[in-house]
Design a protein around this motif. Sequence first.
Motif, PDB file in Angstrom:
ATOM      1  N   LEU A  10       0.819  -1.208   0.000  1.00  0.00           N
ATOM      2  CA  LEU A  10       0.000   0.000   0.000  1.00  0.00           C
ATOM      3  C   LEU A  10       0.849   1.253   0.000  1.00  0.00           C
ATOM      4  O   LEU A  10       0.599   2.206  -0.731  1.00  0.00           O
ATOM      5  CB  LEU A  10      -0.924  -0.015   1.224  1.00  0.00           C
ATOM      6  N   GLY A  14       0.892   3.845  -3.059  1.00  0.00           N
ATOM      7  CA  GLY A  14       0.412   5.192  -2.787  1.00  0.00           C
ATOM      8  C   GLY A  14       1.397   6.263  -3.179  1.00  0.00           C
ATOM      9  O   GLY A  14       1.038   7.264  -3.793  1.00  0.00           O
ATOM     10  N   TYR A  19      -2.210  12.565  -6.423  1.00  0.00           N
ATOM     11  CA  TYR A  19      -3.622  12.598  -6.056  1.00  0.00           C
ATOM     12  C   TYR A  19      -4.188  14.003  -6.192  1.00  0.00           C
ATOM     13  O   TYR A  19      -3.658  14.958  -5.625  1.00  0.00           O
ATOM     14  CB  TYR A  19      -3.814  12.088  -4.620  1.00  0.00           C
ATOM     15  N   ALA A 215      -8.367   3.549   0.480  1.00  0.00           N
ATOM     16  CA  ALA A 215      -6.958   3.463   0.113  1.00  0.00           C
ATOM     17  C   ALA A 215      -6.649   2.133  -0.557  1.00  0.00           C
ATOM     18  O   ALA A 215      -5.813   2.061  -1.470  1.00  0.00           O
ATOM     19  CB  ALA A 215      -6.084   3.647   1.353  1.00  0.00           C
ATOM     20  N   CYS A 218      -7.632   2.377  -4.140  1.00  0.00           N
ATOM     21  CA  CYS A 218      -6.673   3.207  -4.872  1.00  0.00           C
ATOM     22  C   CYS A 218      -5.394   2.431  -5.155  1.00  0.00           C
ATOM     23  O   CYS A 218      -4.825   2.516  -6.259  1.00  0.00           O
ATOM     24  CB  CYS A 218      -6.360   4.478  -4.089  1.00  0.00           C
ATOM     25  N   ALA A 219      -4.914   1.673  -4.178  1.00  0.00           N
ATOM     26  CA  ALA A 219      -3.704   0.887  -4.372  1.00  0.00           C
ATOM     27  C   ALA A 219      -3.930  -0.228  -5.386  1.00  0.00           C
ATOM     28  O   ALA A 219      -3.056  -0.519  -6.209  1.00  0.00           O
ATOM     29  CB  ALA A 219      -3.238   0.301  -3.044  1.00  0.00           C
ATOM     30  N   CYS A 247      -3.699   6.916   1.384  1.00  0.00           N
ATOM     31  CA  CYS A 247      -3.141   6.429   0.119  1.00  0.00           C
ATOM     32  C   CYS A 247      -1.629   6.601   0.072  1.00  0.00           C
ATOM     33  O   CYS A 247      -0.931   5.834  -0.609  1.00  0.00           O
ATOM     34  CB  CYS A 247      -3.783   7.163  -1.052  1.00  0.00           C
ATOM     35  N   LYS A 248      -1.136   7.605   0.777  1.00  0.00           N
ATOM     36  CA  LYS A 248       0.304   7.862   0.799  1.00  0.00           C
ATOM     37  C   LYS A 248       0.983   7.207   1.997  1.00  0.00           C
ATOM     38  O   LYS A 248       2.125   7.530   2.331  1.00  0.00           O
ATOM     39  CB  LYS A 248       0.558   9.366   0.792  1.00  0.00           C
ATOM     40  N   ASP A 329     -12.354   3.016   7.091  1.00  0.00           N
ATOM     41  CA  ASP A 329     -12.701   3.409   5.727  1.00  0.00           C
ATOM     42  C   ASP A 329     -14.198   3.711   5.683  1.00  0.00           C
ATOM     43  O   ASP A 329     -14.983   3.157   6.448  1.00  0.00           O
ATOM     44  CB  ASP A 329     -12.421   2.273   4.717  1.00  0.00           C
TER      45      ASP A 329
END
Length: 336
Positions: A10, A14, A19, A215, A218-219, A247-248, A329
């Motif tokens: 992840l 990320g 983004y 997240a 997104c990953a 996400c980061k 989440d």
Amino acid sequence: MAVLPRAVNLRQAGFAMKYSVAPLEGITDHIYRSIHMRFFPGADRYYTPFLSPTQNHFFTPREQRAVYPVHNPGQPLVPQLLTKNAEDFLWAAGALAELGYEEVNLNLGCPSRTVTAKGKGSGLLLDPIALDALLEQIFAKAPLRISVKTRIGYHDEAEFASLLELLNRYPLSELIVHPRTTRQLYAGSISESALSLALAQSRAPVCCNPSLSTAAECAAFAAAHPSAKALMLGRGLIADPALIRKCKGGAPAVREELLAFHTALSDAYQQAFGGVHNTLPRMKEIWRYQIHLFADSEKHARRIAKAMRWPEFVSAVEAVFHELPVLPDAAGLQLR
């Protein structure tokens, strides 16, 4: 929605991605962007809800607040323009360049019937000849970079191949793809084939806007589309303001910072709007999404939605923070 493959790291996925925060009319105004950046920094870009330049060639007070640097200090901001008229676009682009902007975004994605009926937004997709003429004129004279945010077609995604061929004739700084047709509005499945075509054949860097809300999603998207350089997050980010941070590789939002975020937003809107009358609908719209970050929130969501007076809204939100656990989440979010 895609599930995060176990092999995906992840944090690595990320950090490999940029983004952007989508332009959401009635939500991501200069106040929301400023407060979000203060409490949940990390967005690589914010996009303004669209400005509609007219032949009068001046920014309204609302538009001034949207783009004047004094109202948007430190924000990595890209203004978005909605127009079918090259002269109006070029006037606005010049005015924005004088304000210090280096890029402007052309909206070919708005599916609202009041917009498309005027041949603007994704309504331009119905007339490729007019779109080509517009692009030719603005790219010839604009004093700053131009990116484009588009749908994949008006009626059918089969239109996207020719649209992409048209867009490839021009030096776009970025192509932002919302992988639905105009007819779909914000419902229905996204088109993976259109995204794949954009990533494979676009001459410009591609930013994907595929309605993601966690997240892990997104990953998984980053792992499945390694050539994608950027993701645009919209309602999923409103539901979970810490989404980009996660996400980061950062931590989920906790109750205390969500409460501080809510309080700062509420106070800022009351100050800007001169009281609670206009603040109430704005905060209720934000909570329509953010409530999904709390467990077992159906009853509380109804209470917030039904609040007609400020004290009722305050009481309903206080109950959320006092009674419900925060989820890692957003759950059950219907992205539209």
